[in-house]
Design an enzyme around this catalytic site. Sequence first.
Site, PDB file in Angstrom:
ATOM      1  N   HIS A  75      86.288  12.696  40.115  1.00 29.54           N
ATOM      2  CA  HIS A  75      86.957  11.616  40.426  1.00 29.54           C
ATOM      3  C   HIS A  75      88.438  12.075  41.348  1.00 29.54           C
ATOM      4  CE1 HIS A  75      87.089   9.423  36.031  1.00 29.54           C
ATOM      5  NE2 HIS A  75      87.741  10.905  35.855  1.00 29.54           N
TER       6      HIS A  75
ATOM      7  N   ASP B 167      78.898  10.684  32.942  1.00 26.50           N
ATOM      8  CA  ASP B 167      80.526  10.508  32.153  1.00 26.50           C
ATOM      9  C   ASP B 167      80.496   9.576  31.369  1.00 26.50           C
ATOM     10  OD1 ASP B 167      82.996  13.176  32.519  1.00 26.50           O
ATOM     11  OD2 ASP B 167      83.569  11.282  32.860  1.00 26.50           O
TER      12      ASP B 167
ATOM     13  N   HIS C  29      83.411   8.722  31.621  1.00 25.90           N
ATOM     14  CA  HIS C  29      84.185   7.798  32.623  1.00 25.90           C
ATOM     15  C   HIS C  29      83.644   7.222  34.343  1.00 25.90           C
ATOM     16  CE1 HIS C  29      87.193   9.894  29.767  1.00 25.90           C
ATOM     17  NE2 HIS C  29      87.342   8.877  29.677  1.00 25.90           N
TER      18      HIS C  29
ATOM     19  N   ASP D 100      82.085  14.183  27.329  1.00 25.90           N
ATOM     20  CA  ASP D 100      83.408  13.385  26.828  1.00 25.90           C
ATOM     21  C   ASP D 100      82.787  11.617  26.064  1.00 25.90           C
ATOM     22  OD1 ASP D 100      82.836  12.507  29.568  1.00 25.90           O
ATOM     23  OD2 ASP D 100      84.883  12.407  29.971  1.00 25.90           O
TER      24      ASP D 100
END
Length: 351
Positions: free
Chosen positions: A168, A204, A206, A294
């Site tokens: 991120h 991931d 996200h 995740d």
Amino acid sequence: MTKVFWSPQTRLHDGNGAVWVGLPDPGDEVPERIDRILATLSLPEYEHVQAKPHDDAALRAVHDPAFLRHLETIHDDWLKSGIPELAGQDRVVAYAFPTEAMLDGLPGRVPPAIQARAGSYAFDTMTPVGPGTWAAARAAADCALSAVDAVLAGEAAAYALCRPPGHHATTAAYGGSCYLNNAAIAAQALRDAGHERVAIVDVDAHHGNGTASIFYERPDVFYGSVHVDPGAGWFPHFVGYADETGSGPGAGASLNLPLAPESGDRPWLDAIATLADAARRHGSSALVVSLGVDAAADDPNSPLRITFDGYRDAGEILHAIGLPTVIVQEGGYHLDSLGGLVRAFLEPFES
């Protein structure tokens, strides 16, 4: 035998919780994540190697130098300012952010107030900076760079046990529990070492907005991501949609495959197969995998319900591309299943 690059310094970051919608949150990006993964990978198939320090030039190749200086010094400045005594907060948590909408065309300044300056290079309140944050983030980058070194020396694949995660983090901002973009640093290091085209595949849960933005206008680094649809209310909310395919010279070198919550293994694996095909078409000669686990069914942040078998199959798909591969740890927060999920993904790379 797969080399596992890690550093004890990655345990030093402790955000002591976070702030979510204005409320204290205990947070789940904790130092124990490192130990759970290491324990699971304590097998003959894996060689644990402590990461070596690398020159800051590798970080500056991806991140704004002013941002790096800020991240390195902001906690010390916070402590000197008296804010911990005044507000009872010894972690750096910004409360104001100089967004484009806030400035609205006016020239921004470096504010003297530390509580304002704290927001200069942050984009959320969920990513505190503590006394060991810089050391841990810097060590995580060294893990990624050490894995790159191993692949450049002839290893077919190497795993970087990075913590905190990184995908991120943008060129000049941290957030989403990420401070330095380890995957982007690895990809750029591979480019600088002679790989003319590099692919990044991000699994991931996200969207890796930071990695996507760093390479968005570049044709030499492909970025592909499968993630929960931000349009369904998931972080990073503002970006990660299917129509974001790169711009300028980088047009067509980005591919986002957002999935509906609760999708499960099959759509997720089909998306990873699509990303693998895109990496092949890109003509990449090296691969970086942003390995977030995740998306798994037990994860507190999981919207996708991926199984252990799903992660093993994902490893098979990406291993079959046949490229030298640097695997960089991103998210994954259910401590009891975390190590096993990483191991499931890595199994195809053991041979």
